[in-house]
Scaffold this motif. Structure first.
Motif, short mmCIF file in Angstrom:
data_model
loop_
_atom_site.label_atom_id
_atom_site.label_comp_id
_atom_site.label_asym_id
_atom_site.label_seq_id
_atom_site.Cartn_x
_atom_site.Cartn_y
_atom_site.Cartn_z
N TRP A 45 0.77 26.03 -10.71
CA TRP A 45 1.21 27.36 -11.13
C TRP A 45 2.72 27.54 -10.97
O TRP A 45 3.37 28.11 -11.85
N VAL A 46 3.30 27.04 -9.89
CA VAL A 46 4.73 27.27 -9.66
C VAL A 46 5.60 26.45 -10.62
O VAL A 46 6.82 26.67 -10.69
N ARG A 47 4.99 25.53 -11.37
CA ARG A 47 5.75 24.76 -12.36
C ARG A 47 5.61 25.34 -13.77
O ARG A 47 6.18 24.82 -14.72
N VAL A 48 4.84 26.43 -13.88
CA VAL A 48 4.59 27.04 -15.19
C VAL A 48 5.76 27.95 -15.58
O VAL A 48 6.34 28.65 -14.75
N ASP A 49 6.10 27.94 -16.85
CA ASP A 49 7.10 28.88 -17.39
C ASP A 49 6.41 30.23 -17.60
O ASP A 49 5.64 30.40 -18.56
N LEU A 50 6.65 31.18 -16.69
CA LEU A 50 5.95 32.46 -16.74
C LEU A 50 6.23 33.23 -18.02
O LEU A 50 5.42 34.06 -18.44
N GLY A 51 7.36 32.94 -18.64
CA GLY A 51 7.68 33.63 -19.88
C GLY A 51 6.74 33.29 -21.02
O GLY A 51 6.65 34.03 -22.00
N GLN A 52 6.02 32.18 -20.87
CA GLN A 52 5.08 31.75 -21.91
C GLN A 52 3.63 32.17 -21.61
O GLN A 52 2.74 31.88 -22.40
N VAL A 53 3.43 32.87 -20.47
CA VAL A 53 2.07 33.26 -20.06
C VAL A 53 1.81 34.71 -20.44
O VAL A 53 2.49 35.62 -19.96
N ARG A 54 0.82 34.92 -21.30
CA ARG A 54 0.51 36.29 -21.73
C ARG A 54 -0.44 37.00 -20.76
O ARG A 54 -0.32 38.19 -20.51
N ASP A 55 -1.40 36.26 -20.21
CA ASP A 55 -2.41 36.84 -19.30
C ASP A 55 -2.43 35.98 -18.03
O ASP A 55 -3.03 34.92 -18.01
N THR A 56 -1.75 36.47 -17.00
CA THR A 56 -1.62 35.65 -15.78
C THR A 56 -2.97 35.43 -15.11
O THR A 56 -3.24 34.34 -14.59
N ARG A 57 -3.85 36.43 -15.12
CA ARG A 57 -5.17 36.28 -14.49
C ARG A 57 -5.96 35.16 -15.17
O ARG A 57 -6.50 34.26 -14.51
N ALA A 58 -6.03 35.21 -16.50
CA ALA A 58 -6.79 34.19 -17.23
C ALA A 58 -6.16 32.81 -17.05
O ALA A 58 -6.87 31.81 -16.92
N TYR A 59 -4.84 32.76 -17.04
CA TYR A 59 -4.17 31.47 -16.89
C TYR A 59 -4.44 30.86 -15.52
O TYR A 59 -4.71 29.66 -15.40
N LEU A 60 -4.38 31.69 -14.48
CA LEU A 60 -4.64 31.20 -13.13
C LEU A 60 -6.09 30.74 -12.98
O LEU A 60 -6.37 29.72 -12.33
N VAL A 61 -7.01 31.48 -13.57
CA VAL A 61 -8.42 31.08 -13.51
C VAL A 61 -8.62 29.77 -14.27
O VAL A 61 -9.41 28.92 -13.85
N ARG A 62 -7.90 29.60 -15.38
CA ARG A 62 -8.00 28.36 -16.13
C ARG A 62 -7.56 27.17 -15.27
O ARG A 62 -8.25 26.15 -15.22
N ILE A 63 -6.42 27.29 -14.60
CA ILE A 63 -5.94 26.21 -13.74
C ILE A 63 -6.95 25.93 -12.63
O ILE A 63 -7.28 24.78 -12.34
N THR A 64 -7.43 27.00 -12.00
CA THR A 64 -8.38 26.86 -10.89
C THR A 64 -9.67 26.20 -11.35
O THR A 64 -10.21 25.32 -10.66
N THR A 65 -10.16 26.60 -12.51
CA THR A 65 -11.41 26.02 -13.03
C THR A 65 -11.26 24.53 -13.29
O THR A 65 -12.15 23.74 -12.95
N ARG A 66 -10.14 24.14 -13.87
CA ARG A 66 -9.94 22.71 -14.14
C ARG A 66 -9.90 21.90 -12.86
O ARG A 66 -10.48 20.81 -12.78
N GLN A 67 -9.22 22.43 -11.85
CA GLN A 67 -9.17 21.71 -10.57
C GLN A 67 -10.55 21.68 -9.91
O GLN A 67 -10.93 20.69 -9.28
N ALA A 68 -11.30 22.78 -10.03
CA ALA A 68 -12.64 22.83 -9.44
C ALA A 68 -13.57 21.84 -10.15
O ALA A 68 -14.43 21.22 -9.51
N LEU A 69 -13.43 21.70 -11.46
CA LEU A 69 -14.24 20.73 -12.19
C LEU A 69 -13.97 19.31 -11.70
O LEU A 69 -14.89 18.52 -11.51
N ASN A 70 -12.70 19.00 -11.48
CA ASN A 70 -12.36 17.68 -10.93
C ASN A 70 -13.00 17.49 -9.56
O ASN A 70 -13.54 16.42 -9.25
N ARG A 71 -12.94 18.53 -8.72
CA ARG A 71 -13.49 18.45 -7.37
C ARG A 71 -15.02 18.36 -7.41
O ARG A 71 -15.63 17.69 -6.58
N LEU A 72 -15.65 19.03 -8.38
CA LEU A 72 -17.12 18.99 -8.50
C LEU A 72 -17.61 17.56 -8.67
O LEU A 72 -18.64 17.18 -8.12
N ARG A 73 -16.89 16.79 -9.45
CA ARG A 73 -17.32 15.41 -9.70
C ARG A 73 -17.22 14.58 -8.42
O ARG A 73 -18.05 13.71 -8.17
N THR A 74 -16.21 14.87 -7.61
CA THR A 74 -16.09 14.19 -6.32
C THR A 74 -17.22 14.60 -5.39
O THR A 74 -17.81 13.77 -4.69
#
Length: 298
Positions: A45-74
């Motif tokens: 998240w801290v490497r994201v260009d905030l000026g390009q993010v329209r919906d911060t909540r949805a974007y953060l959930v997207r990042i979290t979901t992707r990381q959780a999917l990776n962790r689920l497989r582990t």
């Protein structure tokens, strides 16, 4: 020197942290792994260009979901070698979580155990749509699929869960009444009272993770459950006490043996009778039962 952009990103992340933790925990069933996912999400998240993010909540959930999917497989590989049944890590939650009927239902150990039978992608879609009410466009972005595919996955996951979820969800008042009756019968040793509160097809699932004594498979049927519970109490010796609490937004008990925490017991209640007993004894999963964990659906 302070970095205004970094500080702003931090403020946004902290504002949504409870939601992000809840999403990760609902997908993983482990608070420790959810915390790791949030750390990974933060670093991205801290490497994201905030000026390009329209919906911060949805974007953060997207990042979290992707990381959780990776962790689920582990986690799947880790669970394959787990000793005995695996149960989600119980969380002590605040009254506001219990008042959110939909969230508390999905956070129950009984339903989270059903979610374990979904594939990682199905679980992610189900959690985002059914629990957090995200639209299919946002879900598709989170899982790397098209909105049409996300909708189809959601349909399959919902059918799967509906076929296995509790037949009838008890009201908070019914659940508390059943818990009180069970606790009183347990502490007084009143066998008839236990028979009255336990459903004939009650299932007892205990999780010791190979670190504490627990049944290596679910115990089914009221007679078998009573025998197992009586035998466990006899083997343990000492003095058991139980303290009512709110576990994952639902009534539960913290059981202590001679003053030390022995485990956390969550109940599934249908038609005012207990149909499921979920007892977590693995000490690695009992680190969050003495202070509340903040959760959120928004």
């Amino acid at each position: 020197m302070n970095d205004p952009v970094h500080d702003h990103a931090t403020e946004i992340f902290v504002a949504h942290r409870d939601l992000l933790f809840t999403v990760a925990y609902e997908m993983l069933g482990s608070a420790a792994d959810a915390e790791d996912v949030l750390q990974e999400a933060w670093l991205r998240w801290v490497r994201v260009d905030l000026g390009q993010v329209r919906d911060t909540r949805a974007y953060l959930v997207r990042i979290t979901t992707r990381q959780a999917l990776n962790r689920l497989r582990t986690l799947k590989r880790r669970k394959e070698t787990y000793v005995g049944p695996w149960l989600p890590e119980p969380l002590l939650t605040s009254p506001d979580v219990a008042e959110n009927t939909e969230l508390s239902e999905h956070l129950s150990l009984a339903l989270m155990l059903v979610l374990e039978t979904l594939s990682p992608t199905e679980r992610a879609v189900f959690v985002l749509h059914e629990v957090f009410d995200f639209g299919y466009d946002d879900i598709a972005a989170a899982i790397g699929k098209t909105p049409t595919a996300a909708r189809q996955i959601a349909y399959r996951a919902r059918l799967h869960v509906d076929g296995r979820r509790p037949r009838a969800t008890a009201s908070p008042r019914q659940a508390e009444a059943a818990l009180d009756s069970f606790r009183t019968a347990l502490e007084t040793g009143d066998l008839q009272a236990l028979l009255d509160v336990l459903a004939p097809d009650v299932v007892f699932v205990s999780d010791g993770g190979g670190l504490r004594l627990a049944a290596l498979r679910p115990v089914e049927g009221v007679d078998n459950v009573l025998r197992y519970m009586a035998g466990s109490l006899t083997k343990a010796g000492g003095t058991f006490t139980s303290v009512p609490t709110t576990v994952n937004g639902n009534p539960g008990l913290v059981l202590r043996l001679d003053g030390a925490i022995d485990g956390v017991l969550a109940l599934a209640v249908e038609d005012a009778r207990v149909t499921g007993l979920y007892y977590v004894r693995n000490p690695e999963k009992l680190t969050r039962v003495e202070s509340e964990t903040p959760l959120a659906s928004r």
